[in-house]
Motif scaffolding. Structure first.
Motif, mmCIF file in Angstrom:
data_model
loop_
_atom_site.group_PDB
_atom_site.id
_atom_site.type_symbol
_atom_site.label_atom_id
_atom_site.label_comp_id
_atom_site.label_asym_id
_atom_site.label_seq_id
_atom_site.Cartn_x
_atom_site.Cartn_y
_atom_site.Cartn_z
ATOM 1 N N THR A 133 -1.974 0.608 -4.388
ATOM 2 C CA THR A 133 -3.124 0.332 -3.520
ATOM 3 C C THR A 133 -2.719 0.555 -2.072
ATOM 4 O O THR A 133 -1.724 -0.011 -1.602
ATOM 5 C CB THR A 133 -3.622 -1.116 -3.716
ATOM 6 O OG1 THR A 133 -4.015 -1.295 -5.074
ATOM 7 C CG2 THR A 133 -4.792 -1.423 -2.797
ATOM 8 N N LEU A 134 -3.484 1.377 -1.385
ATOM 9 C CA LEU A 134 -3.186 1.654 0.020
ATOM 10 C C LEU A 134 -3.690 0.512 0.897
ATOM 11 O O LEU A 134 -4.868 0.151 0.827
ATOM 12 C CB LEU A 134 -3.833 2.963 0.463
ATOM 13 C CG LEU A 134 -3.342 4.224 -0.254
ATOM 14 C CD1 LEU A 134 -4.141 5.431 0.205
ATOM 15 C CD2 LEU A 134 -1.854 4.430 0.004
ATOM 16 N N PRO A 135 -2.820 -0.067 1.719
ATOM 17 C CA PRO A 135 -3.238 -1.174 2.574
ATOM 18 C C PRO A 135 -4.431 -0.832 3.479
ATOM 19 O O PRO A 135 -5.292 -1.677 3.702
ATOM 20 C CB PRO A 135 -1.980 -1.486 3.393
ATOM 21 C CG PRO A 135 -0.856 -1.063 2.506
ATOM 22 C CD PRO A 135 -1.371 0.171 1.807
ATOM 23 N N THR A 136 -4.491 0.392 3.984
ATOM 24 C CA THR A 136 -5.617 0.764 4.847
ATOM 25 C C THR A 136 -6.930 0.734 4.062
ATOM 26 O O THR A 136 -7.954 0.296 4.594
ATOM 27 C CB THR A 136 -5.414 2.168 5.458
ATOM 28 O OG1 THR A 136 -5.148 3.103 4.409
ATOM 29 C CG2 THR A 136 -4.261 2.172 6.446
ATOM 30 N N ASP A 137 -6.908 1.200 2.822
ATOM 31 C CA ASP A 137 -8.109 1.151 1.979
ATOM 32 C C ASP A 137 -8.501 -0.294 1.685
ATOM 33 O O ASP A 137 -9.682 -0.657 1.745
ATOM 34 C CB ASP A 137 -7.896 1.890 0.655
ATOM 35 C CG ASP A 137 -7.814 3.387 0.818
ATOM 36 O OD1 ASP A 137 -8.192 3.909 1.892
ATOM 37 O OD2 ASP A 137 -7.357 4.053 -0.138
ATOM 38 N N LEU A 138 -7.524 -1.115 1.354
ATOM 39 C CA LEU A 138 -7.778 -2.518 1.043
ATOM 40 C C LEU A 138 -8.433 -3.212 2.226
ATOM 41 O O LEU A 138 -9.405 -3.953 2.074
ATOM 42 C CB LEU A 138 -6.477 -3.218 0.650
ATOM 43 C CG LEU A 138 -6.582 -4.705 0.319
ATOM 44 C CD1 LEU A 138 -7.521 -4.945 -0.867
ATOM 45 C CD2 LEU A 138 -5.191 -5.274 0.027
ATOM 46 N N GLU A 161 4.071 -5.742 0.041
ATOM 47 C CA GLU A 161 4.064 -6.934 0.899
ATOM 48 C C GLU A 161 2.954 -6.873 1.945
ATOM 49 O O GLU A 161 2.366 -7.897 2.292
ATOM 50 C CB GLU A 161 5.424 -7.114 1.582
ATOM 51 C CG GLU A 161 6.513 -7.584 0.652
ATOM 52 C CD GLU A 161 6.260 -8.971 0.082
ATOM 53 O OE1 GLU A 161 5.768 -9.858 0.807
ATOM 54 O OE2 GLU A 161 6.553 -9.162 -1.117
ATOM 55 N N LEU A 162 2.663 -5.672 2.446
ATOM 56 C CA LEU A 162 1.589 -5.537 3.432
ATOM 57 C C LEU A 162 0.246 -5.883 2.797
ATOM 58 O O LEU A 162 -0.591 -6.548 3.424
ATOM 59 C CB LEU A 162 1.562 -4.120 4.027
ATOM 60 C CG LEU A 162 0.505 -3.867 5.102
ATOM 61 C CD1 LEU A 162 0.578 -4.904 6.227
ATOM 62 C CD2 LEU A 162 0.644 -2.455 5.645
ATOM 63 N N ALA A 163 0.025 -5.480 1.552
ATOM 64 C CA ALA A 163 -1.217 -5.821 0.851
ATOM 65 C C ALA A 163 -1.345 -7.338 0.708
ATOM 66 O O ALA A 163 -2.426 -7.905 0.914
ATOM 67 C CB ALA A 163 -1.276 -5.146 -0.512
ATOM 68 N N ASN A 220 -3.829 -12.422 2.567
ATOM 69 C CA ASN A 220 -3.658 -13.715 3.221
ATOM 70 C C ASN A 220 -4.509 -13.808 4.488
ATOM 71 O O ASN A 220 -5.167 -14.820 4.728
ATOM 72 C CB ASN A 220 -2.181 -13.952 3.541
ATOM 73 C CG ASN A 220 -1.938 -15.330 4.084
ATOM 74 O OD1 ASN A 220 -2.330 -16.327 3.480
ATOM 75 N ND2 ASN A 220 -1.295 -15.400 5.244
ATOM 76 N N ASP A 221 -4.503 -12.746 5.302
ATOM 77 C CA ASP A 221 -5.314 -12.734 6.525
ATOM 78 C C ASP A 221 -6.805 -12.886 6.213
ATOM 79 O O ASP A 221 -7.499 -13.652 6.868
ATOM 80 C CB ASP A 221 -5.106 -11.425 7.299
ATOM 81 C CG ASP A 221 -3.742 -11.341 7.966
ATOM 82 O OD1 ASP A 221 -3.040 -12.374 8.063
ATOM 83 O OD2 ASP A 221 -3.366 -10.225 8.376
ATOM 84 N N LEU A 254 -3.560 -9.245 -9.054
ATOM 85 C CA LEU A 254 -2.376 -8.503 -8.625
ATOM 86 C C LEU A 254 -1.749 -7.957 -9.900
ATOM 87 O O LEU A 254 -1.075 -8.683 -10.632
ATOM 88 C CB LEU A 254 -1.408 -9.414 -7.876
ATOM 89 C CG LEU A 254 -2.001 -10.235 -6.719
ATOM 90 C CD1 LEU A 254 -0.925 -11.122 -6.089
ATOM 91 C CD2 LEU A 254 -2.648 -9.344 -5.691
ATOM 92 N N ASP A 255 -2.020 -6.686 -10.177
ATOM 93 C CA ASP A 255 -1.580 -6.060 -11.422
ATOM 94 C C ASP A 255 -0.139 -5.588 -11.279
ATOM 95 O O ASP A 255 0.131 -4.440 -10.936
ATOM 96 C CB ASP A 255 -2.515 -4.902 -11.775
ATOM 97 C CG ASP A 255 -2.259 -4.345 -13.167
ATOM 98 O OD1 ASP A 255 -1.606 -5.036 -13.977
ATOM 99 O OD2 ASP A 255 -2.712 -3.215 -13.439
ATOM 100 N N GLY A 256 0.783 -6.515 -11.518
ATOM 101 C CA GLY A 256 2.206 -6.228 -11.323
ATOM 102 C C GLY A 256 2.581 -6.459 -9.866
ATOM 103 O O GLY A 256 1.784 -6.963 -9.069
#
Length: 112
Positions: free
Chosen positions: A13-18, A45-47, A52-53, A39-41
């Motif tokens: 999963t790309l953090p920017t997309d998320l 850490e950025l995700a 959290n944010d 969280l599939d596996g």
């Protein structure tokens, strides 16, 4: 009508997309009452930091899976944790118009 929203993320999963997806959820005219994120596996850490944010502005709840099992099993696991009968299925790389949930709830109420 109470609603859940369900999404799965994984290491790819790309953090920017998320972030864009979560922004679109914050901007919904009608909010989901809970958002289940599987969280599939292991995930980036950025995700995790992004989740959290956004948990400050969204009713996020994470469900962890020790290993990546794929989208279908991850969603099945998440569905078991949804509290409400109506579940919005969301992808971690989609941007939703602000009216999406409101329109779907209105349609469901008018077309039982």
């Amino acid at each position: 009508m109470k609603t859940s929203a369900l999404m799965s993320i994984y290491i790819g999963t790309l953090p920017t997309d998320l972030r864009k997806t979560l922004d679109s959820l914050v901007n919904q005219v009608q909010q989901a009452d809970e958002i289940i994120v599987v969280l599939d596996g292991p995930v980036d850490e950025l995700a995790l930091s992004i989740l959290n944010d956004y948990s400050k502005n969204l009713p996020l709840r994470t469900i962890k899976s020790a290993t990546n099992q794929g989208l279908g099993p991850a969603l099945a696991k998440g569905l078991a944790h949804c509290s409400y009968d109506w579940v919005f299925r969301i992808d971690s790389d989609d941007i939703y118009p602000p009216e999406r949930f409101a329109l779907q709830v209105t349609y469901a109420k008018e077309n039982p």
